[in-house]
Design a protein around this motif. Structure first.
Motif, PDB file in Angstrom:
ATOM      1  N   LEU A 101       0.836  -1.197   0.000  1.00 39.18           N
ATOM      2  CA  LEU A 101       0.000   0.000   0.000  1.00 39.18           C
ATOM      3  C   LEU A 101       0.874   1.251   0.000  1.00 39.18           C
ATOM      4  O   LEU A 101       1.835   1.346   0.758  1.00 39.18           O
ATOM      5  N   SER A 102       0.486   2.210  -0.830  1.00 38.60           N
ATOM      6  CA  SER A 102       1.278   3.443  -0.957  1.00 38.60           C
ATOM      7  C   SER A 102       0.719   4.546  -0.071  1.00 38.60           C
ATOM      8  O   SER A 102       0.440   5.655  -0.526  1.00 38.60           O
ATOM      9  N   LEU A 121     -12.435   2.320   3.895  1.00 39.12           N
ATOM     10  CA  LEU A 121     -11.428   3.180   4.517  1.00 39.12           C
ATOM     11  C   LEU A 121     -10.714   2.421   5.633  1.00 39.12           C
ATOM     12  O   LEU A 121     -11.311   1.587   6.311  1.00 39.12           O
ATOM     13  N   LEU A 122      -9.440   2.730   5.817  1.00 32.72           N
ATOM     14  CA  LEU A 122      -8.644   2.138   6.885  1.00 32.72           C
ATOM     15  C   LEU A 122      -8.278   3.212   7.894  1.00 32.72           C
ATOM     16  O   LEU A 122      -7.982   4.351   7.526  1.00 32.72           O
ATOM     17  N   PRO A 136      -7.282   2.985   0.381  1.00 28.52           N
ATOM     18  CA  PRO A 136      -6.311   2.300  -0.479  1.00 28.52           C
ATOM     19  C   PRO A 136      -6.727   2.243  -1.943  1.00 28.52           C
ATOM     20  O   PRO A 136      -5.880   1.991  -2.808  1.00 28.52           O
ATOM     21  N   THR A 137      -8.009   2.471  -2.241  1.00 26.97           N
ATOM     22  CA  THR A 137      -8.463   2.437  -3.627  1.00 26.97           C
ATOM     23  C   THR A 137      -8.058   3.701  -4.363  1.00 26.97           C
ATOM     24  O   THR A 137      -7.485   3.655  -5.457  1.00 26.97           O
ATOM     25  N   THR A 138      -8.362   4.862  -3.778  1.00 28.60           N
ATOM     26  CA  THR A 138      -8.013   6.142  -4.409  1.00 28.60           C
ATOM     27  C   THR A 138      -6.669   6.674  -3.940  1.00 28.60           C
ATOM     28  O   THR A 138      -6.192   7.693  -4.446  1.00 28.60           O
TER      29      THR A 138
END
Length: 402
Positions: A101-102, A121-122, A136-138
């Motif tokens: 994950l970035s 959301l995390l 992590p999606t956007t």
């Protein structure tokens, strides 16, 4: 007459786009202005999310594994090896196709921890640093504002966290509970703070009059817009389920199953298929109870018994497999394993050449764009100043012409 995309009803376009993978949908923004506006609209973002939740599609895992790095110390001649958590996205069910994950703090050597996953959301916590919401999606995020502490933070011995969503207000909320128990005198200090994404601020709510036993870093389990922990009395002899409702922001208790006075070595709460569940460990087994009807004590049902090998305790169920034949569980000693519910076989999992896995969560794709709110006011000021400077330049040009 030949039909084009422009002739398709907007409802049909919305339905088609909502079924596509997130990366494909984002790329389709460049097709035309109307599609860009549609994909960016809050209605479409929420519609696609609700469709994914209803059909259990567009799901992924986020798994956390350790990584070594060299840490330098002033009093040591050579650096020492240390570990920090690293988060990977993985395909749902297969746990394959690992992708790091970035998130903005991935290079922080102290590492980050996932304190909850809700609607894509995390909630991430930077060790010795801030909390942040990360999509992590956007790959967008919000850094939560500094938390006001009413008492000396050094006085607290245990922290508990929770993260969830209030459907009534359409608001993501984070809960932080700071506690310290003085067993000698039976005295408990407690401070409960709630963060709202809608207002972007913390507020204090009434305290909880019990102590939370530390497990899985004290992360609350979200079921029916309510967070759950295992609570205990001051001497630690009696345990119960403590619930915090995100809508009315109040604590209550949930009834336990009728164990028939069976002794157990570890009691943990979890969530399975949207139901509250309870894991009662007693080597070499773990009894999994599920509350079929939320809030009704008589609906507790013993679903199955898991065999715990190597004296490991099952701490949390992560999810069923798509065929419902396997159960992914988080175990003690940083193990992640699949339990085959038919053959009773137990399979330990490896990630990125590591035998250990610090944690695992399920997240669903969400196209919500978060803003880095720490500089939101500064950006607004700069825009305002920019407009003022443009007006001043126009006035000066006008004076020159005169």
């Amino acid at each position: 007459m030949m039909l084009t995309l422009a002739h398709l009803p907007i409802d049909l376009i919305t339905d088609i786009l909502s079924r596509l993978p997130a990366k494909t949908v984002v790329c389709l923004k460049i097709v035309c202005k109307s599609w860009c506006n549609l994909i960016s609209d809050d209605y479409f973002v929420n519609y696609r999310l609700e469709q994914s939740l209803a059909t259990k599609s567009n799901l992924h895992y986020v798994v956390t594994v350790p990584r070594f790095y060299l840490q330098e110390y002033d009093h040591l001649p050579e650096p020492r090896e240390q570990t920090c958590p690293v988060h990977y996205s993985a395909d749902f069910d297969s746990l394959g196709n690992l992708r790091e994950l970035s998130h903005p703090f991935k290079d922080c050597k102290t590492g980050t921890r996932v304190f909850g996953s809700c609607r894509g959301l995390l909630l991430l916590h930077v060790t010795d640093g801030p909390l942040l919401l990360y999509n992590p999606t956007t790959q967008t995020y919000n850094v939560l504002p500094g938390l006001p502490v009413y008492q000396d933070a050094r006085a607290y011995g245990h922290l508990s966290y929770g993260f969830g969503y209030d459907n009534a207000t359409r608001d993501f909320k984070c809960v932080k509970i700071m506690q310290r128990l003085f067993k000698e005198i039976g005295y408990l200090t407690c401070e409960v703070m709630v963060y709202s994404l809608r207002t972007n601020c913390w507020k204090r709510v009434p305290d909880v009059p019990c102590y939370f036993r530390s497990c899985d870093w004290g992360v609350g389990v979200l079921v029916h817009e309510t967070l759950h922990w295992v609570g205990t009395n001051s001497d630690g002899l009696y345990e119960f389920i403590v619930a915090f409702n995100l809508r009315d922001e109040a604590f209550s208790c949930r009834p336990l199953p009728n164990f028939h006075f069976e002794p157990f070595e570890g009691l943990y709460v979890g969530m399975l298929d949207g139901c509250l569940c309870l894991l009662a460990n007693r080597y070499p087994h773990c009894n999994v109870w599920v509350m079929k009807e939320y809030g009704v004590g008589g609906s507790w049902t013993k679903m199955f018994i898991l065999d715990t090998l190597d004296c490991l305790i099952v701490e949390r169920p992560v999810s069923y497999s798509l065929d419902k034949k396997r159960l992914l569980v988080k175990m003690a000693l940083f193990k992640l394993a699949y339990h085959d519910l038919e053959t009773k076989e137990h399979t330990d999992l490896r990630f990125a050449d590591w035998d250990t896995c610090l944690n695992a969560h399920v997240y669903v794709e969400n196209l919500l764009m978060l803003d880095y709110t720490e500089f939101a006011d500064d950006i607004h000021i700069r825009k305002k100043r920019g407009k003022e400077e443009e007006l001043e330049e126009e006035k000066e040009e006008g004076l020159k012409l005169i």
